[in-house]
Design an enzyme around this catalytic site. Structure first.
Site, PDB file in Angstrom:
ATOM      1  N   LYS A  80       0.765  -1.215  -0.117  1.00  0.00           N
ATOM      2  CA  LYS A  80      -0.101   0.098  -0.010  1.00  0.00           C
ATOM      3  C   LYS A  80       0.853   1.152  -0.076  1.00  0.00           C
ATOM      4  O   LYS A  80       1.791   1.144   0.816  1.00  0.00           O
ATOM      5  CB  LYS A  80      -0.938  -0.180   1.393  1.00  0.00           C
ATOM      6  CG  LYS A  80      -1.962   1.028   1.236  1.00  0.00           C
ATOM      7  CD  LYS A  80      -2.931   0.852   2.537  1.00  0.00           C
ATOM      8  CE  LYS A  80      -4.015   1.836   2.554  1.00  0.00           C
ATOM      9  NZ  LYS A  80      -4.964   1.729   3.497  1.00  0.00           N
ATOM     10  N   SER A 155      -9.798   1.856   2.681  1.00  0.00           N
ATOM     11  CA  SER A 155      -8.873   2.450   1.774  1.00  0.00           C
ATOM     12  C   SER A 155      -7.717   1.482   1.014  1.00  0.00           C
ATOM     13  O   SER A 155      -7.240   2.054   0.086  1.00  0.00           O
ATOM     14  CB  SER A 155      -8.284   3.572   2.758  1.00  0.00           C
ATOM     15  OG  SER A 155      -7.548   2.977   3.718  1.00  0.00           O
ATOM     16  N   SER A 179      -9.977  -0.616   6.707  1.00  0.00           N
ATOM     17  CA  SER A 179      -9.305  -0.232   5.505  1.00  0.00           C
ATOM     18  C   SER A 179      -8.667  -1.703   4.953  1.00  0.00           C
ATOM     19  O   SER A 179      -8.421  -1.584   3.776  1.00  0.00           O
ATOM     20  CB  SER A 179      -8.491   0.578   5.501  1.00  0.00           C
ATOM     21  OG  SER A 179      -9.075   1.967   5.447  1.00  0.00           O
TER      22      SER A 179
END
Lengths: 493, 485, 95
Positions: A80, A155, A179
């Protein structure tokens, strides 16, 4: 070569070990998938083609030497983009960090390197991890590999989509209110948020410091257990890092779960309108029951007020965490300004997207003079109640089970002008971060061709029990073995 | 109207640690700009603070020395504001739960003891440094350059009660505090390098009243002189405003050393909402009784206690005791002398350190950490004086040479042949020669003429070019006079 | 609580943001809706409840050891001059 993208990391690793497969072949195939899939999926913000191939050669040499290697050596992994990698852009999908190259590695990155995992790229996300759909990326939205008109969740949407599309075998996400778990659920994957303090946050760009945790997104529970083994542990660079003993999370996966007791929050179950999601939960409970797990409905109110609590605490911390993006030392700086005050405002005005600004405003307001008690302090007290309610249940139950999300993956733009509706989509996952607990989402079925997820919530530092139950569940189900059919066609397999 | 002055001081002391408060960068003054920096103190994305344990030790030391209560649980907070020298956009400080509460510091003003209350001591990080380009100050400058070497250097902020009643008291309070922090070895006390900085809260009230007047905060008090002058100037300004029927506006003022006046800072009123909240990256700081006791056990003797001990145990005069504790260098020098376990008494050492050596040190603008006269050299020199091998006068000359050259006093004495002759048989021969040349002198001595005895001693000194020990000569002469009777 | 447009302006100033006037109305409406949802907390009995600022149970300190880091600030700086980060003219003197 077999389709590595539907195999688990552990299955691939066993073929690397006996040299039926080379790391280079695995990495090359993943890079091929990225080349073919990315124009449609858009999971990545940056791809490390040459470095990944070079690293693959190195790990192949290690395998050739026959030295014992860690279980996940040579497995391609997606990171990420809010986790710092030295010499690589770390943008958090924000304009304000569009050209920021990190001069240091996050602890997690060092650990992955020590375990010889191979980063293949940095994945898209909601800007600064604020969002549940990856639509808040300043660059482009990521599409759900199961249905490209749907969001992949967020996210950590890019990390989840990458694995789901076979563009990575494993990935790393971060979870502040769901997330990791929500995109894992939306993409038909396993996603785990460890207990707060298990994984070092050093090098994870902070959203809400007291809630953020890094965790794995994988195809199987077994892979998650191994990846968690690789990344967790005390870190002297993170003062909130836990020095609790760390078990081998993979060692207890096959323990019998006979006699385990789980609770199902009744009110949350009633709140959920989607019948398929309810049904998938009931079916999952039946599977567990066949393994000797007993379950019953429990009363817990935390799900009713946790979202309100979270949307004070998280923005408050974020409002301070994001103050460092001021254009002085790194990142975007507004041009053509006459003075410092203008530089600050224009830099931040240009650099942050609307959701980030909304949360900074909300958090600043909740901390400002005259409102601290009414909002921030009150929320932190409510947080104590959340924690106590769960503690109370854990006196009786080994885990709490909920649907990971109240709805199926939604369409792009569905919540565009209604942030509150977007916030409520995290109702199942948010209380867990407030209480600092571990939780895992496992695929538990499909509806309208879209995946659904089952969330298991555990006691602090008891990830083992969650992984054990989830693995046993996965051993009896095959939801995780299916692959988005339109991608099979695209990849020509 | 006559006003009473009410002053509270906030003193920021940089702690003498090796590394910064929340990262492992060097806490060293004077490095090239932006070289003592790392992801943490640059406020890079993802970097996290971890508290330096030595900072905690030092804050506790300061608290114990100021008779305060050390708190078992204290909490770090973020103080939020934007400024280019503040990398994270917040300063990590302590707010409602500081590590030290209460306490007092006794100071001596015009021979009177005054007790100044301590409100609290908290730990915080320093900000970086701004260099303004195109002008001497912010005002008029075109732009500024940020140096973050100082960012996250550990500070303790010592907040006094509003118990200070004059500019002079404020200076003495600061001087006394500096000395204590130096003795504790927690701060180097170097005001030129900004190791100790003060802000003063100043207000006036009509004599005889108890309610506080509106105060102003004067910043940038970085020398003892500026503390006194800034406060005097602000008292004068406030007095004028009040006497002309005006009202004091609560504001922050900047002291300008060049004009010796204070002026209000340009700022936006609304920027004063610091939005303090507990720092989620740092768990609450827990200190146990055992830890506090361990620090108490090794707490060094402080100046006040030393002054008492030097007088009661070592027989020093109050003047000597005060001078010998007036700064850390002279005291370290004196304590080193005492630790040599020579036959030289503390009083003898004190006499020479406060007397001749101090004159030399001052004359050459040195301090006691620099002098070439090491404590062992001074001890050796005074040992020779005590043993009668060197006269006081010779010792002074040797001291001056050693001070200049750093040579061992014994070799200085050897080279100059300046040893005192105390050997009785050698001296007896010379006395006999003098008496032979002056046959009538013995009779004169016997008849009570002390002048005659002095004459003989003087002659012996001349014969030996001053090296004879006059005390030995006198006693030998007495022997001769008495035996011949 | 009702969020007024002057509250919003104050907070925007505190946070050093720049929001076009045209967007403020939208922000105001959205934020008000979110603040209204906070009423869920008013139903709780929080008397005597201590706040939980963090669930971390750690008390980690760092030994006082210094080291040099391999970081070159000039490489990340938006504007670098004379060994430092250059910033435009400062109007507000007080931090």
């Amino acid at each position: 070569m077999s389709k590595t993208y539907v195999q688990s990391a552990i299955q691939i690793a066993s073929q690397l070990k006996n040299r039926q497969l080379t790391v280079k072949a695995v990495v090359s195939q993943v890079l091929d998938r990225i080349r073919i899939g990315e124009p449609r999926i858009k999971a990545y913000l940056d791809i490390f083609n040459d470095e990944a191939l070079a690293a693959a050669d190195q790990v192949d040499r290690l395998y050739d030497k026959g030295d014992p290697l860690p279980p996940l050596a040579g497995i391609p992994i997606a990171i990420k983009d809010n986790i710092c990698m030295k010499g690589k852009k770390t943008t958090c999908a924000s304009k304000i960090l569009e050209n920021f190259v990190s001069p240091y590695d996050a602890t997690v990155i060092k650990k992955l390197a020590a375990h010889h995992l191979i980063p293949v790229g940095k994945t898209n996300m909601d800007e600064f991890a604020m969002g549940s759909s990856t639509e808040n990326s300043a660059f482009f939205p990521t599409r759900n590999p199961w249905d490209e008109s749907c969001v992949p969740g967020g996210s950590s949407g890019g990390s989840a989509a990458a694995v789901a599309a076979g563009e990575a075998i494993l990935s790393i996400g971060s979870d502040t209110g769901g997330s990791i778990r929500q995109p894992a659920s939306f993409c038909g994957l396993v996603g785990m948020k460890p207990t707060y303090g298990r994984v070092s946050r050093f090098g994870l760009v902070a959203f809400a410091s007291s809630l953020d945790q890094i965790g794995p997104i994988t195809r199987t529970v077994e892979d998650s257990a191994h990846l968690l083994n690789a990344i967790c542990g005390y870190d002297s660079l993170d003062a909130t890092s836990s020095d609790q003993a760390i078990p081998d999370f993979a060692a207890s996966l096959n323990n019998p779960i006979q006699g385990r007791k789980v609770g199902v929050p009744r009110h949350l179950f009633d709140l959920i309108e989607n019948a398929a999601i309810k049904e998938s939960l009931v079916n999952a409970l039946d599977v567990l029951k066949s393994d000797g797990v007993t379950w019953e409905f429990v009363d817990i109110n935390a799900f009713d007020y946790a979202v309100a609590t979270y949307y004070i605490v998280a923005p408050a911390e974020a409002s301070a965490n994001l103050s460092r993006f001021d254009g002085v030392r790194y990142g975007h700086r507004a041009q053509g300004v006459e003075n410092l005050a203008q530089m600050y405002k224009q830099t931040r005005g240009q650099g942050f997207g609307p959701e980030v600004k909304r949360r900074i405003i909300l958090g600043t307001y909740a901390l400002s003079s005259g409102y601290y008690e009414a909002y921030y302090l009150k929320a932190q007290k409510a947080r104590t109640l959340v924690k106590e309610e769960f503690n109370h249940l854990f006196a009786k139950y080994d885990a709490i089970v909920t649907p990971t999300t109240p709805t199926l993956p939604f369409k792009f733009g569905e919540h565009a002008n209604n942030p509150l509706a977007m916030y409520l989509s995290d109702i199942s996952t948010i209380p867990i971060n407030l209480a600092g607990l571990p939780a895992i989402s496992v695929p538990c079925g499909f509806s309208e061709g879209l995946p659904m997820g089952l969330q298991l919530i555990g006691k602090p530092y008891d990830e083992s029990t969650l992984l054990n139950i989830a693995h046993q569940y996965q051993s009896q189900t095959n939801h995780h073995l299916t692959f988005p059919s339109q991608l099979e066609a695209l990849y020509g397999v | 109207m006559a006003f009473e002055v009410v002053i509270g001081l906030e003193v920021h002391a940089q702690l003498k640690t090796k590394s910064k408060a929340f990262c492992a960068c060097s806490n060293r003054f004077g490095a090239e700009p932006n070289t003592n920096v790392c992801p943490v103190c640059l406020g890079l994305p993802g970097a996290l603070p971890v508290l330096n344990e030595q900072v905690v030790q030092m804050a506790i030391k300061a608290g114990l020395a100021l008779n305060s209560q050390i708190q078992h649980r204290s909490v770090f907070a973020r103080k939020n504001y934007f400024y280019p020298d503040l990398p994270k956009g917040y300063q990590i400080s302590q707010f409602d739960l500081p590590i030290v509460l209460g306490g007092h510091l006794d100071i001596t003003v015009d021979d009177e003891s005054r007790r100044i209350g301590i409100t609290r001591i908290h730990i915080e990080e320093d900000a970086g440094k701004l260099v303004h380009q195109g002008a001497d100050a912010i005002a008029g400058s075109d732009y500024s350059i940020v140096d973050l070497n100082r960012a996250s250097v550990p500070l303790i902020e010592i907040v006094s009660e509003p118990d200070i009643r004059s500019a002079k008291e404020a200076r003495i309070y600061m001087e006394t505090l500096k000395l204590i922090l130096e003795f504790l070895d927690v701060c180097d006390g170097n005001l030129d390098e900004g190791s100790l900085r003060a802000d003063a809260n100043i207000s006036l009230r009509p004599v005889g009243t108890t309610a506080f007047g509106t105060r102003t905060e004067v910043k940038n008090l970085n020398s003892f002189r500026s503390i006194e002058r800034a406060i005097l100037s602000e008292i004068e300004r406030q007095t004028e405003v009040l006497n002309s029927g005006g009202r004091i506006i609560q504001q922050t003022r900047h002291y300008d050393d060049a004009t010796q006046t204070t002026r209000p800072l340009r700022s936006k009123e609304q920027s004063h909402d610091y939005r303090y909240f507990p720092e989620p990256d740092l768990p609450p700081l827990v200190v146990t009784d055992a830890q506090i006791q361990a620090i108490r056990d090794v707490l060094p003797e402080l100046p006040g206690a030393k002054i008492d001990r030097y007088q009661s145990e070592s027989g020093l005069s109050e003047f000597e005791a005060v001078v010998l504790t007036a700064d850390q260098d002279i005291n370290a020098y004196f304590e080193h002398c005492l630790s040599l376990s020579l036959s030289v008494s503390a009083r003898d050492f004190a006499k020479w350190v406060v007397g001749d050596l101090m004159s030399l040190v001052k004359e050459h603008k040195q301090d006691f950490s620099q002098t070439k006269v090491t404590p062992s050299y001074l001890g050796a020199l005074l040992g020779l004086v005590n043993a009668g091998k060197l006269s006081g006068k010779m010792a002074k000359e040797v001291l001056a040479t050693v001070f200049k050259t750093g040579e061992d006093p014994k070799s200085v004495i050897k080279k100059s042949g300046a040893t005192q002759v105390s050997d009785p048989s050698a001296l007896r021969t010379i006395i006999d020669q003098v008496l032979e040349k002056n046959p009538d002198v013995l009779g004169k001595i016997r008849s009570g003429k002390t002048n005659s005895a002095d004459f003989v001693i003087g002659q012996v000194m001349r014969e030996t070019r001053g090296q004879a020990n006059p005390d030995v000569v006198r006693s030998l002469l007495t022997e001769i006079v008495e035996s011949a009777a | 609580m009702t969020l007024t447009s002057s509250d919003l302006d104050h907070v925007i100033e505190l946070a050093r943001l720049d929001i076009p006037e045209t967007e403020k109305t939208l922000y105001l409406a959205q934020l008000q809706k979110i603040l209204d949802s906070m009423a869920a907390l008013d139903k709780l009995d929080l008397s005597g409840v201590e706040p939980t600022f963090s669930t971390s149970q750690s008390v980690n300190l760092r030994p006082d050891i210094d080291r040099v880091f391999d970081v070159t600030p000039s490489e990340i700086a938006p504007l670098w001059e004379e060994n430092g980060f250059q910033v435009p003219k400062i109007l507000d003197e007080e931090a």
